[in-house]
Design an enzyme around this catalytic site. Structure first.
Site, mmCIF file in Angstrom:
data_model
loop_
_atom_site.group_PDB
_atom_site.id
_atom_site.type_symbol
_atom_site.label_atom_id
_atom_site.label_comp_id
_atom_site.label_asym_id
_atom_site.label_seq_id
_atom_site.Cartn_x
_atom_site.Cartn_y
_atom_site.Cartn_z
ATOM 1 N N ASP A 1 -14.656 19.747 -34.759
ATOM 2 C CA ASP A 1 -13.652 20.697 -34.267
ATOM 3 C C ASP A 1 -12.394 20.027 -33.728
ATOM 4 O O ASP A 1 -11.281 20.421 -34.063
ATOM 5 C CB ASP A 1 -14.278 21.563 -33.182
ATOM 6 C CG ASP A 1 -13.292 22.543 -32.587
ATOM 7 O OD1 ASP A 1 -12.804 23.400 -33.326
ATOM 8 O OD2 ASP A 1 -13.010 22.437 -31.375
ATOM 9 N N ASP B 1 -14.182 16.096 -30.126
ATOM 10 C CA ASP B 1 -15.624 16.020 -29.923
ATOM 11 C C ASP B 1 -16.322 16.028 -31.276
ATOM 12 O O ASP B 1 -15.693 15.826 -32.321
ATOM 13 C CB ASP B 1 -16.087 17.193 -29.049
ATOM 14 C CG ASP B 1 -15.661 18.549 -29.624
ATOM 15 O OD1 ASP B 1 -15.185 18.592 -30.787
ATOM 16 O OD2 ASP B 1 -15.791 19.567 -28.918
ATOM 17 N N TYR C 1 -16.024 28.266 -25.111
ATOM 18 C CA TYR C 1 -15.082 27.489 -25.921
ATOM 19 C C TYR C 1 -14.277 28.339 -26.898
ATOM 20 O O TYR C 1 -13.051 28.236 -26.943
ATOM 21 C CB TYR C 1 -15.838 26.375 -26.658
ATOM 22 C CG TYR C 1 -16.356 25.339 -25.704
ATOM 23 C CD1 TYR C 1 -15.525 24.344 -25.212
ATOM 24 C CD2 TYR C 1 -17.668 25.395 -25.231
ATOM 25 C CE1 TYR C 1 -15.979 23.418 -24.294
ATOM 26 C CE2 TYR C 1 -18.135 24.464 -24.315
ATOM 27 C CZ TYR C 1 -17.288 23.480 -23.847
ATOM 28 O OH TYR C 1 -17.734 22.572 -22.920
ATOM 29 N N GLU D 1 -5.599 16.485 -26.852
ATOM 30 C CA GLU D 1 -6.697 16.650 -27.802
ATOM 31 C C GLU D 1 -6.212 17.381 -29.054
ATOM 32 O O GLU D 1 -5.669 18.477 -28.963
ATOM 33 C CB GLU D 1 -7.862 17.416 -27.177
ATOM 34 C CG GLU D 1 -9.065 17.498 -28.104
ATOM 35 C CD GLU D 1 -10.319 18.021 -27.415
ATOM 36 O OE1 GLU D 1 -11.425 17.781 -27.928
ATOM 37 O OE2 GLU D 1 -10.189 18.677 -26.353
#
Length: 529
Positions: free
Chosen positions: A106, A109, A257, A502
């Site tokens: 994704d 991670d 999430y 990220e």
């Protein structure tokens, strides 16, 4: 004398009338000019069929953006262009006798979240369908197709029966407690599914949309594979439409999430792609007459994202209205007109000179909606803008109106270019937010694989030394689009700053679409089939 006076008076009267008419005409003309001052020229000039001259900076950026999809690949890697990546997650799905090793991670991670991954495939398919010829010119079509197939192979395997769809691989709580390379993962990777007992209309419909769109991508190169994708898409849409419950309600754990705010937009999105893929008028009826008024929120512009597909659906259905819906009923055409009207409301909100322009912008000119992953919305919005611009040009639609002011396809392309250029370094930080582009870009990207040397083999906890080190990442997460700047146009380049640093796979799909639309110019096809 009297006759002469009458003749002279009549001439003067007509002269006065003429002057008044000219003044009024001038005022009207000035008003028209003011109303259309954003558009340069009248009727839209035709766009040549084949791609034109290449804009090198976008070609260079596109090559990088496509490569990040290679960085994110899971499973066995063949002809792997990323030197520091290797095979990983080969046992995913084995617990239920499925091969779920493929797909993509994704973000920074090692989770496989089906909802945003399917959205990645939908947007990437859309980009290829609209701009495949432009991608081909800069040799990025084949890599993009290969990355798309990496996802769709996974989605096919994740749908083992009509009403079962595996929507997650891994436990985010366990995954985020480890800092390790994907090649060395040792923690448990449980599976999560939606089914008739725990439905997920949103994630099932999004997956249906991805498969329907991808079926069009592969239709001419692999008809058997295309047919398989379409079969799965139809089954998943029926499942989603029959069991109208959000996966966030059925499985509360997913709310942390990728919480879904509703399933209605995904049902419309999926039906729209199924109409394009099949030509079946029942899908057009579904989005226009049966559910348009209830689900589409006509007249109210929204932001396009992994969670909300309404703006994308409105633009996608606008292409049918602009190019002409074959044998559509009056009611269907009326619904399509409402989608187009709402799509134009979205465009009006994006254009900075529009009377209805959003005030959600940074001083540097970036659309700014969310502090977390701030580049998601401007990049996705710019992709929609360049699409709509090209729909207008190809259909010879000169202008659209924003509360009386007229705007042109050129205005939309200018906006899309401004967002792309901001991403590539034309911003107050003079920094490219696309990793690897230019000389100044983030060096501490929040990405496990990029932060750990390829020779290292740390365990779950040992790897945190590379999260906290002050050294730049040893591996370049080439083409990653990081989260983005704060509202004040600043960026803190820290590996612990996941809010800004990220990258995500779904953002990559949007930036690939945007750059593909800007790399050169060409007409878009009037029909995907």
């Amino acid at each position: 004398m009297g006759a002469d006076s009458k003749s002279k008076g009549g001439w003067c009267g007509w002269f006065i009338v003429l002057v008044v008419v000219l003044v009024i005409a001038g005022a009207v003309a000035l008003t028209v000019v003011k109303k259309t001052h954003h558009s340069k020229g009248g009727a839209a000039a035709p766009v040549p069929g084949p791609p034109g001259a290449i804009t090198q900076k976008y070609a260079d950026a596109l090559k990088l953006a496509v490569q990040f999809l290679d960085v994110q690949k899971s499973g066995k890697l063949v002809n792997n262009p990323i030197s520091w990546r290797g095979d990983s997650a080969l046992a995913d799905g084995k617990a239920v006798s499925l091969d779920l090793s493929k797909g993509m991670y994704d973000a920074g991670d090692h989770m496989k979240f089906g909802f945003p991954m399917a959205f990645t495939a939908s947007v990437l398919s859309w980009a290829i369908l609209e701009y495949g010829d432009q991608m081909s010119v800069v040799k990025q079509l084949e890599p993009a197709q290969e990355s798309l197939k990496r996802i769709t192979d996974y989605l096919i395997n994740a749908h083992p029966s009509d009403n079962v769809l595996y929507i997650q691989v891994g436990d985010p709580q366990l995954d985020h407690k480890c800092w390790e390379r994907p090649e060395n993962m040792s923690e448990k990777r449980p599976l999560t599914q939606v089914n008739t007992s725990s439905p997920g209309a949103d994630v099932a419909a999004e997956t249906a949309a991805a498969m329907a769109a991808a079926s069009l991508v592969f239709k001419t190169t692999d008809s058997t594979y295309s047919g398989s994708l379409l079969k799965h898409a139809k089954q998943l849409f029926t499942f989603a439409d029959t069991y109208r419950v959000s996966y966030s309600a059925s499985i509360p754990e997913v709310q942390t999430y990728y919480n879904s705010t509703g399933y209605e937009d995904e049902l419309l999105w999926a039906a729209s792609w199924l109409y394009h893929a099949t030509g079946d008028k029942s899908y057009l009826e579904y989005v226009t007459v049966q559910n348009g008024k209830a689900f589409a929120d006509w007249g109210n512009p929204t932001w396009f994202s992994w969670d909300n597909k309404l703006a994308g659906t409105q633009v996608l259905l606008s292409r049918i209205n602009l190019f002409g819906a074959k044998a559509a009923s009056n009611a269907q055409n009326s619904g399509l007109q409402m989608y187009r009207k709402t799509a134009e409301a979205v465009m009006c909100g994006l254009l900075p000179s529009s009377p209805t322009a959003t005030k959600s912008r940074t001083d540097g000119g970036l659309i700014w909606v969310s502090q977390w992953n701030s580049l998601q919305h401007p990049v996705a919005s710019a992709f929609l803008a360049v699409l709509y611009s090209d729909y207008m040009l190809t259909s010879q639609t000169a202008t659209f109106s924003c509360n009386g002011d007229s705007f042109s396809p050129e205005d939309l392309r200018k906006f899309a270019t401004s967002q792309a250029d901001y991403v590539l370094g034309n911003n107050p930080m003079n920094m490219s937010y696309l990793v690897g582009y230019g000389s100044k870009y983030p060096r501490y990207v929040h990405h496990r694989g990029a932060s750990i040397p390829a020779y290292a083999n740390p365990g779950c906890n040992d790897g945190f030394q590379w999260l906290s080190t002050t050294n730049p990442n040893p591996n370049v997460a080439v083409g990653a689009l990081v989260g983005g700047p704060f509202r004040n146009d600043t960026y803190i380049d820290s590996r612990n700053n996941s809010m800004q640093g990220e990258p995500s796979t779904y953002n990559s799909a949007s930036v690939v679409g945007l750059l593909s639309g800007l790399v050169t110019t060409s007409s878009v096809v009037s029909s995907f089939t």
